[in-house]
Design an enzyme around this catalytic site. Sequence first.
Site, PDB file in Angstrom:
ATOM      1  N   PHE A  21       0.891  -1.304   0.083  1.00 57.26           N
ATOM      2  CA  PHE A  21      -0.072   0.191  -0.081  1.00 57.26           C
ATOM      3  C   PHE A  21       0.765   1.260  -0.116  1.00 57.26           C
ATOM      4  O   PHE A  21       0.406   2.389  -0.504  1.00 57.26           O
ATOM      5  CB  PHE A  21      -0.792  -0.010   1.215  1.00 57.26           C
ATOM      6  CG  PHE A  21      -0.471   0.528   2.629  1.00 57.26           C
ATOM      7  CD1 PHE A  21      -0.668   1.741   3.067  1.00 57.26           C
ATOM      8  CD2 PHE A  21       0.368  -0.410   3.295  1.00 57.26           C
ATOM      9  CE1 PHE A  21       0.063   2.175   4.131  1.00 57.26           C
ATOM     10  CE2 PHE A  21       1.111   0.032   4.482  1.00 57.26           C
ATOM     11  CZ  PHE A  21       0.877   1.074   4.799  1.00 57.26           C
ATOM     12  N   LYS A  22       2.040   1.291   0.652  1.00 57.46           N
ATOM     13  CA  LYS A  22       2.996   2.399   0.473  1.00 57.46           C
ATOM     14  C   LYS A  22       3.233   2.976  -0.768  1.00 57.46           C
ATOM     15  O   LYS A  22       3.585   4.224  -0.945  1.00 57.46           O
ATOM     16  CB  LYS A  22       4.201   2.163   1.332  1.00 57.46           C
ATOM     17  CG  LYS A  22       3.623   1.671   2.795  1.00 57.46           C
ATOM     18  CD  LYS A  22       4.911   1.253   3.856  1.00 57.46           C
ATOM     19  CE  LYS A  22       4.178   1.120   5.048  1.00 57.46           C
ATOM     20  NZ  LYS A  22       5.099   0.495   6.205  1.00 57.46           N
ATOM     21  N   ASP A  23       3.257   2.221  -1.921  1.00 55.52           N
ATOM     22  CA  ASP A  23       3.325   2.527  -3.259  1.00 55.52           C
ATOM     23  C   ASP A  23       2.313   3.913  -3.368  1.00 55.52           C
ATOM     24  O   ASP A  23       2.695   4.735  -4.195  1.00 55.52           O
ATOM     25  CB  ASP A  23       3.192   1.589  -4.343  1.00 55.52           C
ATOM     26  CG  ASP A  23       4.096   0.302  -4.250  1.00 55.52           C
ATOM     27  OD1 ASP A  23       5.333   0.914  -4.068  1.00 55.52           O
ATOM     28  OD2 ASP A  23       3.856  -0.774  -4.202  1.00 55.52           O
TER      29      ASP A  23
END
Length: 479
Positions: free
Chosen positions: A112-114
């Site tokens: 999700f950090k993308d």
Amino acid sequence: MWYVSTRGMAPRVDFEGALFSGYAPDGGLFMPEELPQLGRETLRQWSALSYPSLVAELCALFIGPELIPRDDLNDLIQRAFRRFRHREVVHLSRLRDGLNVLELWHGATYAFKDLSLSCTAQFLQYFLQKRGKHVTVVVGTSGDTGSAAIESVREAKNVGIIVLLPQGHCTKIQERQMTTVLEENVHVFGVEGNSDELDEPIKAVFADVAFVKKHNLMSLNSINWSRVLVQMAHHFFAYFQCVPSLDMHPLPTVEVVVPTGAAGNLAAGCIAQKMGLPVHLVAAVNCNDIIHRAVQRGDFSLSEAVKPTFASAMDIQVPYNMERVFWLLSGSDCQMTRGLMEQFERTQNVRLPEELQSKLSAAVTSESVSDETILQTMARCWEENQSLLCPHTAVAVSYHYQQMLRQTPSPPRCCLAPASAAKFPEAVVAAGLSPETPAEILALELKETRCTPMRKSDDWTVMLRDTIEDMGRRWRATS
């Protein structure tokens, strides 16, 4: 839109100032001075938007057009999501028995950090190009932040990045996603310690204000306001995907289950709540349960040690974004927030004031999940849906299964899925299942790696400072 420190002792800054600062000079975290309030009509209009358009609308509320004109902002957001594998960028998977799983992991590193880091990197490069400047980004990671940060800036001419990873505490895939990037502007350290320990040299370097200024240092950990801002979109999108109707009075509530470690996604959800989004938040943690204890009984104190779990990215004892949550729920009480956090830094042990704890438990429900339950949840979800969950997603989904057992009426529920199961084959095998590994992840095994060890006997702060100075020299020589 101005930003103030949660500790109230630093000058206010605009979005550009908050983006480049990480921590405020007084040790606090930046928050918007005022939160826009969203009415039913705005929510109705936003409910028809794609995920990228929703991110753009949210960012436009918090970044003034004098800093990034709206057309430029739209272009930056579109560019940020260009490399995502799913056409919707994020995808809601509707599974058996009302289980909704919002897949946030269709970016370059399968996490999700993308989503937030690809946007943050675009904002950074926009301002740097405008000002003709260079920054060095320093990141401590428990797994996914490092690789997503590297991917977002790996070819940027005016950004150098240094990542500290906890050797042996990430999965092999997570490590290789970082150590196989050989670009000149990327430097990776493998630290002989856990993710809380590797934060110490980073804090020491950032405490030297003159050094930070000289080398234009910044952090991209989830303390960075820009990341929290983009993560607010997860909650809006989850709400719009799961709400039965926007024609009911009052608007129906949706429960969003947030698997969390450093509490960035949780802080984003609390801000969305305060802006008028009718969500109830569930903080789902592994057995490193400081957030759970704070919600349940106001006990915000460190355990004796971090316990390694299958949900390794959440093996965190210091959830620094809880400072934002305390500030928000206390009605922006800087004095109280500063007192709490300074006591925590001094003693690692804080009892939340009764009023704050009661507001926290009204805004957030919590649960703590054992490794055994994580594996059982992964196995059950596969058996019922042929859907593989990563262990962090399983922490959230286990809450859904618990609620089903209780058979009490509940609002529609959405579980956030922060990573693909492909990144955690060890956990998949431990759950008695067969990993499904994409070709690009298999290819990491064959790539050359580069990683500098930071051993217990080394002076980590000196090593970090030397590398920052070296990066600065190289950039000046080529610019």
